[in-house]
Design an enzyme around this catalytic site. Structure first.
Site, short mmCIF file in Angstrom:
data_model
loop_
_atom_site.label_atom_id
_atom_site.label_comp_id
_atom_site.label_asym_id
_atom_site.label_seq_id
_atom_site.Cartn_x
_atom_site.Cartn_y
_atom_site.Cartn_z
N SER A 191 2.54 -31.16 -3.28
CA SER A 191 2.55 -30.51 -4.58
C SER A 191 3.46 -29.28 -4.58
O SER A 191 4.66 -29.39 -4.34
CB SER A 191 1.11 -30.16 -4.97
OG SER A 191 1.00 -29.80 -6.32
N ASP B 5 -0.86 -36.38 -7.60
CA ASP B 5 -0.86 -35.25 -6.67
C ASP B 5 -1.36 -35.63 -5.27
O ASP B 5 -2.45 -36.17 -5.11
CB ASP B 5 -1.77 -34.16 -7.26
CG ASP B 5 -2.03 -33.00 -6.34
OD1 ASP B 5 -1.13 -32.67 -5.54
OD2 ASP B 5 -3.13 -32.44 -6.41
#
Length: 281
Positions: A39, A160
């Protein structure tokens, strides 16, 4: 630094701490043969690898008051708090150009972590094999459930990477790195708690994601315990905020973000001697 890795946690806007650490690394020409990021960690790693000093600060702090970067207006219009097109197209290709040429010449392995929406398992992409897909895969790694849409890539639907591998230390070890430097975005003693809304939030499109999100706090805390044990064993060096700063994942207070960025830089500087000793042993 043969067989040494750099592991970068995510954390939304708390990732500006990592940006500060990496700024110090760039100034001192400190690079690792292997970098793995999740991320925000993957986002910061890209500018680190392209050698663009100051770029992470400019992108992640100077634009914070631009509604296209982060705002409820984005959510009302596009169902995403961060305007992902703005972050992964307009900024790198127009406003603060990413140096693709410099990045393409790097020899380091750069691994980006994502989560497969169908299987709920981590998917790791070595960017040497996906040079042209850099922004797409970092975007996927940064796409938080309920905050941004999933990303379609090679017959997969990705979200994610922090859902399933928030601090990918074990992947770095599996890939042959006997020593690893880990940059965390939360101070010592932090433990994640179960979400009060975990049983209410349902990711209907991919139910396995809902299950992974409910268990994420346990996975995170187990990973922190593992890291501490590896630190005691002398195989892992941890850089984390030396003082607790109240900065949230969706932080928009520019003053707080600057303070966190500067803390990252100073923590890297203060750890430099011990880090060099760790890497040279």
């Amino acid at each position: 630094m043969i067989n040494s890795g750099l592991v970068l946690e995510g954390g939304g806007m708390r990732g500006v701490y990592t940006a500060g650490v990496l700024e110090y690394f760039m100034e001192n020409n400190l690079y690792f043969p292997y970098i793995i990021g999740v991320s925000a960690g993957a986002c910061m790693a890209a500018s680190y690898l392209s050698g663009q000093k100051g770029r992470n600060r400019k992108v992640n702090i100077d634009f914070i008051n631009d509604h296209r970067y982060l705002s409820y207006r984005n959510y009302w219009k596009k169902r995403q708090l961060f305007d992902m097109d703005f972050l992964f197209d307009e900024i790198p290709n127009k406003l603060v150009p990413f140096d693709y040429e410099a990045y393409s010449k790097r020899k380091e392995d750069f691994v980006v972590v994502t989560t497969d929406c169908i299987t709920g398992e981590p998917v790791y992409f070595n960017m040497k094999n996906h040079q042209e897909d850099l922004l797409t895969l970092i975007r996927a790694s940064s796409s938080l459930p309920f905050i941004a849409p999933n990303v379609s890539f090679q017959d997969r639907f990705l979200l994610d990477g922090g859902i399933i591998d928030p601090i990918p230390i074990k992947k770095a070890q599996v890939d042959g790195n006997v020593k690893n430097v880990v940059i965390l975005t939360k101070s010592a003693g932090y433990k994640k708690k179960a979400s009060r809304f975990g049983s209410l939030l349902k990711y209907k499109q991919f139910p396995i994601i809902s299950e992974k999100l409910k268990a994420r706090y346990k996975l995170y805390n187990e990973t922190i315990d593992f890291l501490e044990a590896e630190k005691e064993n002398g195989t892992t060096f941890i850089i984390r905020p030396s003082i607790p700063l109240q900065v949230g994942r969706m932080e928009r207070n520019k003053g707080k973000l600057i303070a966190l960025y500067e803390l990252g830089y100073e923590d890297a500087k203060n750890n430099a001697k011990n880090l060099q000793e760790f890497l040279s042993q």
